[in-house]
Write an enzyme that holds these catalytic residues in place. Structure first.
Site, short mmCIF file in Angstrom:
data_model
loop_
_atom_site.label_atom_id
_atom_site.label_comp_id
_atom_site.label_asym_id
_atom_site.label_seq_id
_atom_site.Cartn_x
_atom_site.Cartn_y
_atom_site.Cartn_z
CD GLU A 37 0.23 -2.52 6.45
OE1 GLU A 37 0.73 -2.67 5.34
OE2 GLU A 37 0.41 -1.52 7.15
CG ASP A 72 2.28 6.63 7.31
OD1 ASP A 72 3.11 7.48 7.69
OD2 ASP A 72 1.78 6.62 6.18
CE LYS A 132 -4.96 7.72 2.96
NZ LYS A 132 -6.14 7.03 3.12
CE LYS A 133 4.20 1.85 -1.31
NZ LYS A 133 3.85 0.73 -2.18
CG ASP A 165 3.91 -2.47 -0.27
OD1 ASP A 165 4.42 -1.35 -0.38
OD2 ASP A 165 3.03 -2.91 -1.03
CG ASP A 180 2.48 -7.02 2.49
OD1 ASP A 180 3.04 -5.96 2.19
OD2 ASP A 180 1.61 -7.54 1.78
CG ASP A 228 1.64 1.53 -8.05
OD1 ASP A 228 0.76 2.26 -8.54
OD2 ASP A 228 1.42 0.40 -7.61
O1 LIG Z 1 -1.14 5.71 4.82
C1 LIG Z 1 -0.52 4.75 4.41
C2 LIG Z 1 -1.13 3.70 3.68
C3 LIG Z 1 -0.35 2.63 3.25
N1 LIG Z 1 0.98 2.58 3.53
C4 LIG Z 1 1.78 1.42 3.10
O2 LIG Z 1 1.61 1.18 1.75
C5 LIG Z 1 1.85 -0.19 1.47
C6 LIG Z 1 0.88 -0.73 0.47
O3 LIG Z 1 -0.41 -0.71 0.95
P1 LIG Z 1 -1.38 -1.96 0.85
O4 LIG Z 1 -2.65 -1.57 1.46
O5 LIG Z 1 -0.67 -3.18 1.26
O6 LIG Z 1 -1.67 -2.03 -0.68
P2 LIG Z 1 -1.65 -3.29 -1.66
O7 LIG Z 1 -2.96 -3.33 -2.36
O8 LIG Z 1 -1.23 -4.52 -1.00
O9 LIG Z 1 -0.53 -2.69 -2.58
C7 LIG Z 1 -0.33 -2.76 -3.94
O10 LIG Z 1 -0.84 -1.62 -4.63
C8 LIG Z 1 -0.32 -0.34 -4.20
C9 LIG Z 1 -0.81 0.73 -5.12
O11 LIG Z 1 -2.17 0.85 -5.07
C10 LIG Z 1 1.19 -0.33 -4.23
O12 LIG Z 1 1.64 0.84 -3.62
C11 LIG Z 1 1.72 -1.52 -3.48
O13 LIG Z 1 3.11 -1.55 -3.52
C12 LIG Z 1 1.16 -2.79 -4.09
O14 LIG Z 1 1.68 -3.91 -3.41
C13 LIG Z 1 1.81 -0.92 2.82
O15 LIG Z 1 3.11 -1.29 3.17
C14 LIG Z 1 1.31 0.15 3.75
O16 LIG Z 1 1.86 0.01 5.02
C15 LIG Z 1 1.57 3.61 4.24
O17 LIG Z 1 2.76 3.58 4.52
N2 LIG Z 1 0.83 4.67 4.65
MN LIG Z 2 0.55 -5.27 -0.32
#
Ligand SMILES: O=c1ccn([C@@H]2O[C@H](COP(=O)(O)OP(=O)(O)O[C@H]3O[C@H](CO)[C@@H](O)[C@H](O)[C@H]3O)[C@@H](O)[C@H]2O)c(=O)[nH]1
Ligand SMILES: [Mn+2]
Length: 685
Positions: free
Chosen positions: A74, A103, A283-284, A308, A310, A473
């Protein structure tokens, strides 16, 4: 249909059951779209009500959460742009605080955030002075279209713009060089003072050259690697003063004149929660629950908005827009969250991988908006804090609300922190009631960030963001709807927030896998829509059933796609010629379905291409990805860990051409095997 071969009965049955399944799911999908509702925020009305003549404001407090993990997958430039766009947004500075969760616990993020805070000292007043949009510098400087000048100093604009751009280039260069700088510095420090002590010979050193970084080290060591490090909390920018403070006038080393603009910056906090082996860090969702507790202790705003790493603020009025719905006299008080659509910047012009997902964001969610509200989609969503604490919405609260609370809240539901529990009543209050950082001890803050905090509590279940499911979510939104809360969908022009989409097909397919696996998992969990009580609107329940069972269709669809294989076995199967009435039925049905699709895109303001992509990706999903999602559920039910939340990589690329080149960079994905088989069978047959 008649048939002469009793051996093929099973084929006939699959087809009949399949047709029934398609018919019923189609109907269930349609009835949730019967009462679509568009909501438009009236920010000017909000201003009339809450802006005071002396320049102050009665807007409620707001906590902003932003998450990131990996500075490479990221790219930090995106993350820091998001931070800058948040710091520069049009919301009273003393009324919001930003919590940056890292994280990965890496020093690069920490120092990157420091750089961003430094750069914000000129970027933010610049945005205010010239009313620029969008307020994420990367998009601002490269935007092709700019609106009319709206600021207060048109004559100085061009000069300021040029200077700001140069400053931004410098900021970017420093950000780029950060990793190398930290590495060099650490090597030098280790040579100087690490030699004598074996265990810290590989330490990563902070900028002062004398403090070892608490988090992960470049060369991992015990207690300093990914997944194993102590908690870190640093207030990067303090809570600003209550009254405006004008900036500096132009001088030789500071050529921009900010003497007529408020130069205060909102509060900014760096958080890296504790990580320990043997713990599932969730995770998130786990990261956001930590943010929820830490922010409760520091600023405790009644509203929270999450991003997120990004996703940046593209329209500086967006926070106010969401507040419009939260304070709406009609059903604002019952609104748990306001969801904005996800929009993306770097998608190729024809949206090959259906990243925009317009059918979902601009048609399906509007349908839900007319019932109990859209589902939570992970980012760009404003929450009411007490709803996350599992409070009842006002309309379902018995007359004596306080008593109800006491009975609902079970002991140790929220964990042991008394400061946190004491902060809860104030969170229900929309006025400011903030304990200043000094009143909360460091020990208590650290306690809120430990891995063990949530053991034996309701966190991740009935409190905060839900976890233990591949996606956090939809299920978190569901829990709120199930408690009787509603949500509101808010789309605005220009787009409120924008983000980056997966760069190639591989990432995109894994993303779809995570979503479909997570949805199906939800259906078989205690968050199954069939189990919810009467507070869930009947139509909303239908919508959640659709949202959690859709991958099942894959079974029938794949069967249908493989039927042509019959042609390859001549003499084995008796194939009846379609008779005319049947053909007529098929044509009429297909025409009706397509027609409804057309009406829907017309109404939602979408293009034919959006629709085609949606259909196309549905087929790719059903043949390639959903079978894996079904497998995931099977594995989970056998107690084996299935799909996990793999981070979606977004790569940073320079020119537009380079960026598009990556689209064709199709890596071999096992997920596509069934799709290829289906194609081969059909061509051969
Ligand atoms: O251990 C972790 C893993 C992920 N994240 C954050 O979670 C966010 C989303 O992760 P990402 O890999 O970008 O997932 P996306 O596929 O882009 O995300 C979509 O799908 C996710 C659900 O699967 C939602 O949570 C997101 O908001 C949605 O944008 C990012 O900001 C990560 O930094 C953490 O903080 N800790
Ligand atoms: Mn995303």
């Amino acid at each position: 249909m008649r048939h002469r071969d009793s051996d093929a009965m099973w084929l006939w049955w699959i087809s009949v059951v399949g047709d029934l399944w398609f018919g019923v799911t189609w109907l269930l999908n349609q009835i949730t779209k019967l009462r679509p509702r568009k909501c438009v925020p009236s920010i000017s009305v909000l201003r009339d009500h809450l802006d005071q003549p002396d320049g102050g404001s009665d807007l409620p407090l707001l906590d902003v959460f932003i998450n990131t993990v990996d500075p490479v997958d990221e790219p930090m430039l995106y993350t820091m742009n998001s931070i800058l766009s948040i710091l520069a947004t049009d919301y009273p500075v003393e009324k919001y605080a930003t919590y940056f969760s890292d994280d990965g616990g890496s020093l690069v993020h920490y120092e990157g955030l420091q750089l961003a805070a430094e750069f914000a000292a000129s970027w933010v007043p610049f945005c205010r002075k010239h009313c620029v949009e969008p307020r994420a510098p990367e998009s601002y400087f490269w935007a092709k279209m700019r609106g009319e000048y709206a600021g207060s100093a048109p004559k100085e604009f061009l000069d300021d713009h040029r200077r700001m751009r140069a400053a931004y280039e410098e900021f970017k260069a420093r950000l780029d060089g950060l990793s190398a700088a930290i590495e060099q510095r650490s090597e030098a420090c280790n040579r100087a003072n690490g030699k004598d002590k074996e265990e810290c010979a590989n330490a990563t050193w902070m900028a002062d050259g004398s403090t070892q970084w608490q988090g992960t080290w470049i060369k991992p060591a015990k207690g300093h690697r990914k997944g194993h490090h102590p908690a870190i909390l640093q207030v990067m920018l303090d809570q600003p003063s209550k009254d405006p403070e004008l900036g500096m006038a132009a001088s030789s080393d500071h050529p921009l004149d900010f003497s007529a603009v408020d130069a205060r910056l909102p509060m900014l906090v760096y958080i890296a929660r504790e990580k320990r082996p043997g713990y599932d860090h969730q995770k998130k969702a786990g990261a956001m629950n930590v943010q929820l507790r830490v922010s409760a202790l520091l600023s405790n705003a009644p509203f929270i908005i999450n991003f997120d790493g990004d996703h940046y603020v593209n329209n500086s009025q967006a926070f106010r827009a969401a507040i419009c719905f939260m304070l709406d006299p009609r059903d604002g008080a019952d609104t748990a969250f306001v969801q904005f659509p996800q929009r993306f910047d770097d998608v190729d012009p024809t949206d090959r991988y259906c990243n925009h997902n317009r059918m979902f964001f601009d048609a399906t969610l509007l349908g839900l908006n007319g019932i109990q509200g859209p589902s939570f989609v992970g980012t760009g969503c404003m929450f009411r804090r007490v709803a996350l604490y599992s409070a009842d919405p006002p309309r379902w609260r018995p007359d004596d609300a306080k008593e109800a609370k006491a009975s609902r809240y079970r002991p140790n539901m929220f964990g042991k922190s008394t400061s946190f529990i004491n902060s809860m009543p104030a969170a229900a209050n929309q006025e400011r009631s903030v304990p200043s950082p000094a009143t909360v001890g460091e020990a208590e803050l650290a306690d809120a960030m430990t891995c063990a905090y949530e053991d034996g509590t309701e966190w991740g279940n009935d409190v905060g963001w839900v976890y233990n499911i591949a996606t956090e979510d939809v299920v978190t939104g569901f829990r709120l709807h199930r408690t009787g809360w509603r949500s509101t969908y808010c789309a605005m022009e220009p787009d409120a927030f924008r983000g980056t989409a997966p760069i190639n097909l591989t990432e995109r397919l894994y993303q779809i896998l995570r979503w479909s696996g997570g949805s199906l998992e939800m259906f078989f969990s205690r968050f199954c829509p069939l189990l919810a009580g009467r507070r869930l609107h009947p139509m909303q329940r239908v919508a959640y059933i659709n949202m959690t069972t859709y991958p099942v269709s894959t079974f029938f669809i794949c069967m249908y796609y493989l039927y042509p294989v019959m042609w390859l076995f001549q003499g084995e199967f008796y194939i009846q010629r379609p008779f005319q009435t049947f053909a007529l039925f098929v044509v009429v049905i297909i025409a009706t379905v397509e027609l409804i699709g057309m009406v829907e895109i017309r109404w939602a303001g979408l293009t034919l291409l959006d629709w085609v992509r949606n259909e196309q990706f549905y087929i790719i999903g059903t043949t390639g990805v959903y079978p894996m999602a079904m497998l995931h559920i099977l594995l989970r039910s056998l107690g084996i860990k299935g799909v996990s939340f793999k981070l979606t990589a977004k790569k940073l690329t320079g020119g537009a051409r380079e960026r598009l080149a990556e689209l064709y960079d199709v890596q071999w994905v096992p997920l596509l095997v069934p799709t290829v088989v289906v194609m081969a069978v059909n061509v051969a047959a």
